[in-house]
Enzyme design. Structure first.
Site, PDB file in Angstrom:
ATOM      1  N   CYS A   1       0.838  -1.201   0.000  1.00  0.00           N
ATOM      2  CA  CYS A   1       0.000   0.000   0.000  1.00  0.00           C
ATOM      3  C   CYS A   1       0.879   1.259   0.000  1.00  0.00           C
ATOM      4  O   CYS A   1       1.625   1.474  -0.942  1.00  0.00           O
ATOM      5  CB  CYS A   1      -0.996  -0.013   1.160  1.00  0.00           C
TER       6      CYS A   1
ATOM      7  N   HIS B   1      -3.908  -4.524  -0.339  1.00  0.00           N
ATOM      8  CA  HIS B   1      -3.482  -5.129   0.915  1.00  0.00           C
ATOM      9  C   HIS B   1      -3.609  -6.646   0.823  1.00  0.00           C
ATOM     10  O   HIS B   1      -4.698  -7.187   0.994  1.00  0.00           O
ATOM     11  CB  HIS B   1      -4.353  -4.639   2.068  1.00  0.00           C
TER      12      HIS B   1
ATOM     13  N   GLU C   1      -2.698  -8.703   3.013  1.00  0.00           N
ATOM     14  CA  GLU C   1      -3.060  -9.185   4.347  1.00  0.00           C
ATOM     15  C   GLU C   1      -4.548  -9.036   4.639  1.00  0.00           C
ATOM     16  O   GLU C   1      -5.051  -9.600   5.625  1.00  0.00           O
ATOM     17  CB  GLU C   1      -2.220  -8.466   5.415  1.00  0.00           C
TER      18      GLU C   1
END
Length: 206
Positions: free
Chosen positions: A81, A185, A187
Site C-alpha cells: 500500500c 493489501h 493481508e
C-alpha cells in the site's frame, strides 16, 4: 526457518501483516533495528495513511538506508500500500509534494475517479510471468483502500507491471528484481492475498 522482518516505523497495519505472513508459514519479526532488517531473509515495508507521514517514519528508523543496502545485496523487499507508494520519487497529496525513497522514478498522485477513496475488492491484470500472482485466476479480487497511486511507469523495461482500474488505470503491483510491491493489501485479501504472500515467500527462499 528464515526470518521475515517487518519494518516497524509506526505504520498502523503491522500486526495484520504479521498474522498474514505467519498464516503462510513465515517466522516474522517486527523490528526497527537496521541490522535485523538488513540481514533478514525478506523485508516487508507496510504503510497506511499519508505519504509524507510514512516517509517521516521511515526516515526516523533509517529505512531508506535499510532498503538501499538490501537491494544492493539483492535481498528481497516487499512494499504494501503506502509502502509501495513511498518507493517512488515523490508523492503529491492535496497539493503538497513529499520526497519518496526514489527506488523507482515517478510520482504518486490522486486517482482521477468519480468515487474516492478506491475502497473494496477489485480485479487486477497480472503481468505475464508474474511470480506474485502465480496460480491465481484472472478473476481473482484483492482488497484496496487508497485515494492515490502511481499511474505511469518510467522505470526498468524489465519490471513486471500489474495494473488495475478505478476511474483510470493504475499500478496495482510491481515486480522489479528483488524489489516488489502491491498497492492493495494482501493481508486483507483473504485466500488470494495468502497465495500472493506464499508466492513471495517462495521467491525469498529460492
Amino acid at each position: 526457518m528464515d526470518t521475515i522482518a517487518i519494518l516497524d516505523y509506526g505504520s498502523g497495519n503491522l500486526r495484520s501483516a504479521q498474522r498474514a505472513l505467519e498464516r503462510v508459514g513465515a517466522r516474522v519479526e517486527l523490528t526497527a533495528d537496521p541490522a535485523v532488517a538488513i540481514e533478514a531473509a525478506g523485508l516487508v515495508v507496510p504503510g497506511v495513511g499519508a505519504f509524507a507521514a510514512c516517509m517521516a517514519g521511515i526516515d526516523a528508523v533509517d529505512g531508506q538506508r535499510i532498503i538501499a543496502e538490501r537491494l544492493d545485496r539483492e535481498r528481497p523487499v516487499l512494499g504494501i500500500c503506502v509502502g509501495m507508494q513511498v518507493l517512488f520519487e515523490r508523492g503529491i497529496e492535496h497539493g503538497v509534494q513529499a520526497r519518496g525513497c526514489g527506488r523507482w522514478p515517478g510520482t504518486v498522485r490522486a486517482l482521477e475517479a468519480d468515487v474516492i477513496p478506491h475502497m473494496g475488492w477489485n480485479t487486477v491484470e497480472p503481468a505475464a510471468g508474474s511470480v506474485l500472482f502465480a496460480g491465481l485466476d484472472a478473476r481473482t479480487r484483492f482488497y484496496f483502500v487508497h485515494s492515490f497511486a502511481a499511474c505511469e511507469w518510467t522505470g526498468s523495461p524489465d519490471a513486471l507491471l500489474t495494473r488495475s482500474v478505478h476511474g483510470e488505470p493504475f499500478l496495482a503491483a510491481v515486480e522489479d528484481g528483488p524489489l516488489s510491491a502491491t498497492q492493495f493489501h494482501p493481508e486483507k485479501s483473504g485466500d488470494a492475498g495468502a497465495t500472493l504472500l506464499e508466492n513471495w515467500l517462495k521467491s525469498v527462499r529460492s
